[in-house]
Design an enzyme around this catalytic site. Structure first.
Site, short mmCIF file in Angstrom:
data_model
loop_
_atom_site.label_atom_id
_atom_site.label_comp_id
_atom_site.label_asym_id
_atom_site.label_seq_id
_atom_site.Cartn_x
_atom_site.Cartn_y
_atom_site.Cartn_z
N ASP A 89 2.02 60.56 -30.21
CA ASP A 89 2.38 61.79 -31.19
C ASP A 89 1.84 63.06 -30.95
OD1 ASP A 89 4.49 59.94 -31.99
OD2 ASP A 89 3.30 59.25 -33.54
N GLY A 135 8.99 58.34 -29.90
CA GLY A 135 9.95 59.37 -30.83
C GLY A 135 9.31 60.63 -30.11
N HIS A 136 10.03 61.42 -29.26
CA HIS A 136 9.65 62.66 -28.52
C HIS A 136 10.37 63.70 -29.28
CE1 HIS A 136 7.76 60.17 -24.91
NE2 HIS A 136 7.25 59.83 -25.91
N LYS A 191 3.97 65.20 -26.57
CA LYS A 191 4.58 65.18 -25.34
C LYS A 191 5.98 65.78 -25.24
CE LYS A 191 3.81 60.65 -25.56
NZ LYS A 191 3.26 60.78 -26.90
N GLN A 200 4.01 57.03 -25.86
CA GLN A 200 2.72 56.38 -26.48
C GLN A 200 1.55 57.11 -26.06
OE1 GLN A 200 5.14 53.58 -25.08
NE2 GLN A 200 5.96 54.23 -26.96
P1 GDP Z 1 5.21 62.86 -28.86
O1 GDP Z 1 5.62 61.52 -29.30
O2 GDP Z 1 3.97 63.02 -28.24
O3 GDP Z 1 6.36 63.39 -28.14
O4 GDP Z 1 5.13 63.65 -30.35
P2 GDP Z 1 5.97 63.63 -31.87
O5 GDP Z 1 7.31 64.50 -31.27
O6 GDP Z 1 6.13 62.18 -32.02
O7 GDP Z 1 5.20 64.48 -32.81
C1 GDP Z 1 4.63 65.54 -32.46
C2 GDP Z 1 5.39 66.54 -33.61
O8 GDP Z 1 4.60 67.57 -33.69
C3 GDP Z 1 6.63 66.95 -33.67
O9 GDP Z 1 6.83 67.03 -35.14
C4 GDP Z 1 6.79 68.42 -33.10
O10 GDP Z 1 7.66 69.03 -33.23
C5 GDP Z 1 5.40 68.76 -33.64
N1 GDP Z 1 4.74 69.80 -32.69
C6 GDP Z 1 4.61 69.76 -31.18
N2 GDP Z 1 3.73 70.75 -31.02
C7 GDP Z 1 3.16 71.59 -32.19
C8 GDP Z 1 2.44 72.48 -32.34
O11 GDP Z 1 1.85 73.11 -31.38
N3 GDP Z 1 2.20 72.89 -33.81
C9 GDP Z 1 2.89 72.21 -34.67
N4 GDP Z 1 2.54 72.48 -35.95
N5 GDP Z 1 3.68 71.31 -34.35
C10 GDP Z 1 3.78 70.92 -33.11
P1 IMO Z 2 5.31 58.35 -28.87
O1 IMO Z 2 5.78 58.06 -27.31
C1 IMO Z 2 2.79 56.78 -31.85
C2 IMO Z 2 2.23 52.33 -32.05
C3 IMO Z 2 2.75 51.52 -33.14
C4 IMO Z 2 1.78 50.31 -33.31
C5 IMO Z 2 1.55 50.06 -31.91
C6 IMO Z 2 2.33 48.94 -31.34
O2 IMO Z 2 6.04 58.96 -29.69
O3 IMO Z 2 3.93 58.92 -28.73
P2 IMO Z 2 4.95 48.67 -30.58
O4 IMO Z 2 6.18 48.83 -31.43
O5 IMO Z 2 4.91 49.52 -29.32
O6 IMO Z 2 4.60 47.28 -30.31
O7 IMO Z 2 3.69 49.00 -31.66
O8 IMO Z 2 1.78 51.32 -31.26
N1 IMO Z 2 3.23 53.30 -31.38
C7 IMO Z 2 3.10 54.39 -31.39
N2 IMO Z 2 2.48 55.19 -32.10
N3 IMO Z 2 3.56 57.14 -31.03
C8 IMO Z 2 4.34 56.32 -30.29
O9 IMO Z 2 4.94 56.78 -29.26
C9 IMO Z 2 4.11 54.95 -30.42
N4 IMO Z 2 4.63 53.91 -29.90
C10 IMO Z 2 4.07 52.47 -30.31
O10 IMO Z 2 2.79 52.27 -34.44
O11 IMO Z 2 0.62 50.70 -34.01
MG MG Z 3 6.32 60.31 -31.23
#
Ligand code: GDP
Ligand code: IMO
Ligand code: MG
Length: 434
Positions: free
Chosen positions: A13, A40-41, A16, A224
């Site tokens: 998270d 979840g991207h 990415k 991840q």
């Molecule tokens: P990922 O799994 O690495 O793609 O990240 P996620 O989408 O799960 O979580 C990142 C969160 O941060 C999302 O809600 C994005 O919309 C938000 N986000 C990304 N870049 C920024 C930033 O520079 N500032 C803020 N405030 N939010 C951001």
């Molecule tokens: P993105 O790509 C954050 C965490 C889960 C748990 C552990 C194992 O959005 O960054 P799993 O279901 O993979 O067996 O769970 O890994 N986890 C993540 N945490 N971002 C993710 O993906 C994750 N994918 C798995 O919360 O701790």
């Molecule tokens: Mg994510």
């Protein structure tokens, strides 16, 4: 144009999705190589929010091909749901998406076993996403898994599914004491889904080899984060795949030697979802404040993310393992108003400083971070588009991170929108030419 890896540096998270979407405009192919719909991207374009779980982050760009690599575990029903959702929003997914036939498939019994194992672990539970990821990779390694290409061969699939269902029913009922889910329709449903995707199924390795020969730009999209990696991470509190740059060779079907550049995405602080050690975690009100400022709730499960300060020890460890060339730093805007800002610069156990990131999970739970305090800033920086326009203390914070990690910060992100990003002080204006 080079082959570039973009991976998560922390516990997932990191942002990415936003970074990949931003770079995908210049990419010919974007490839997911690990994980599944545990990811979840988030991509935000013109105020519209898209959360991608299995589909690579180049899908919103015309002219970019998106490959779900063989190292990804694919829940076909979830993939269909995701494709339909995007198509309904006007994205021509099927033109832009390809899936490697060697990818293993997540079946409902994998999800069921994922839940059973978590209950079985009790206090030691991992806090998985419940998507069946671990059990599917376990089957792959045990050589009892079923791949997408196998489902396209009806007779073979029937035999393999039959064998799997018998084994899983015994496991679920006799070991976990649960009632296996009704599987009467599973064969037909899986066949129908695989047939639906047949036109998109390819040999991903070949596709990438041809793209490379044409000199195309390939982006490898990590899922991840490095600290959730099966081998590198905080085992057993990890996911079941190889999340770092090292996962690309097998997971995409691409020669590791041909990867030209490794970039990692990191937040300006740290978050973690699920259980497991998190050395720089902030508890109570302080953690809550960061969670609210960053809106830190999971994009896949909606769970509140645990929040903490930037952890230089784990970041240096992950930077080294990935052979990092540069950093994409996100969420700097979230730190506005936090003063002082802290960074964990070393770990101490019983008064002794550890030499690096320890393998021992119990030590990770006992250690005390050594903090470095840096002055914060109050200004809203979400509108900043040049490094020079940042408050002095924000500049110094970035310089501090750069010095610690010994790589340039290529991009600084100050908000979730596509346009909320600029080149770091030592970053390259043209990332591809660097
Ligand atoms: P990922 O799994 O690495 O793609 O990240 P996620 O989408 O799960 O979580 C990142 C969160 O941060 C999302 O809600 C994005 O919309 C938000 N986000 C990304 N870049 C920024 C930033 O520079 N500032 C803020 N405030 N939010 C951001
Ligand atoms: P993105 O790509 C954050 C965490 C889960 C748990 C552990 C194992 O959005 O960054 P799993 O279901 O993979 O067996 O769970 O890994 N986890 C993540 N945490 N971002 C993710 O993906 C994750 N994918 C798995 O919360 O701790
Ligand atoms: Mg994510």
């Amino acid at each position: 144009m080079p082959a570039t890896a973009i991976v998560g540096l922390q516990w997932g998270d990191e942002g990415k999705g936003k970074i990949i979407d931003g770079l995908a405009a210049d990419a010919d192919v974007v490839v997911r190589y690990a994980g599944g719909n545990n990811a979840g991207h988030t991509v935000i374009v013109g105020g519209e929010k898209y959360v991608l779980h299995l589909i690579p982050g180049g899908i919103l760009h015309q002219g970019t091909l998106n490959l779900i690599g063989r190292g990804v575990v694919v829940d076909l029903a979830e993939l269909a749901h995701e494709v339909d959702g995007l198509v309904a929003r006007g994205v021509p997914v099927e033109e832009r998406l390809r899936i490697d036939g060697r990818a293993h498939v997540i079946f409902p019994y994998h999800r069921h076993i994922d839940r059973c194992v978590e209950v079985w672990r009790g206090e030691g539970r991992i806090g998985t996403t419940g998507r069946g990821i671990g059990p599917t990779y376990a089957d792959k390694v045990a050589r009892t898994g079923i791949r997408l290409a196998d489902i396209l061969r009806p007779e073979l699939f029937e035999k393999r599914l039959h064998a799997a269902l018998a084994e899983k029913a015994a496991l679920i009922s006799k070991v976990y004491g649960q009632v296996p889910e009704d599987d009467a329709e599973l064969y037909d449903q899986s066949r129908a889904l695989a047939e639906r995707f047949r036109p998109l199924i390819v040999d991903g390795g070949r596709l990438l080899s041809q793209a490379r020969r044409r000199g195309e730009c390939i982006l490898f999209e990590g899922a991840q984060g490095s600290m959730l990696d099966l081998d590198a991470g905080t085992y057993p509190y990890v996911t079941s795949s190889w999340t770092g740059v090292w996962g690309i060779g097998g997971g995409a079907g691409f020669p590791p030697r041909a990867i030209d550049r490794a970039l990692a995405v990191s937040k300006a602080y740290c978050t973690r979802v699920g259980e497991g050690p998190f050395p720089s975690e902030l508890y109570g009100e302080a953690g809550e404040r960061l969670r609210e400022a960053g809106n830190e709730y999971g994009a896949t499960t909606g769970r509140p993310r645990r929040c903490g300060w930037f952890d230089m020890v784990s970041a240096r460890y992950a930077a080294e393992l990935n052979g990092l060339d540069g950093l994409m730093l996100t969420n700097l805007d979230v730190l506005s108003g936090f003063d002082p800002i802290r960074v964990a610069v070393a770990y101490r156990v019983d008064g002794e400083t550890l030499p690096g990131f320890p393998a021992e999970t119990d030590l990770l739970e006992q250690l005390e971070p050594v903090w470095q305090e840096l002055p914060g800033w109050r200004e809203d920086i979400t509108g900043v588009r040049r490094f020079e326009d940042l408050p002095a203390n924000a500049k110094d914070y970035l310089r501090f991170l750069e010095r610690g990690l010994e790589v340039p910060i290529e991009r600084v992100s100050v908000g979730p929108g596509r346009e909320q990003m600029f080149v770091g002080e030592n970053g390259h204006e043209d990332l591809w030419a660097s």
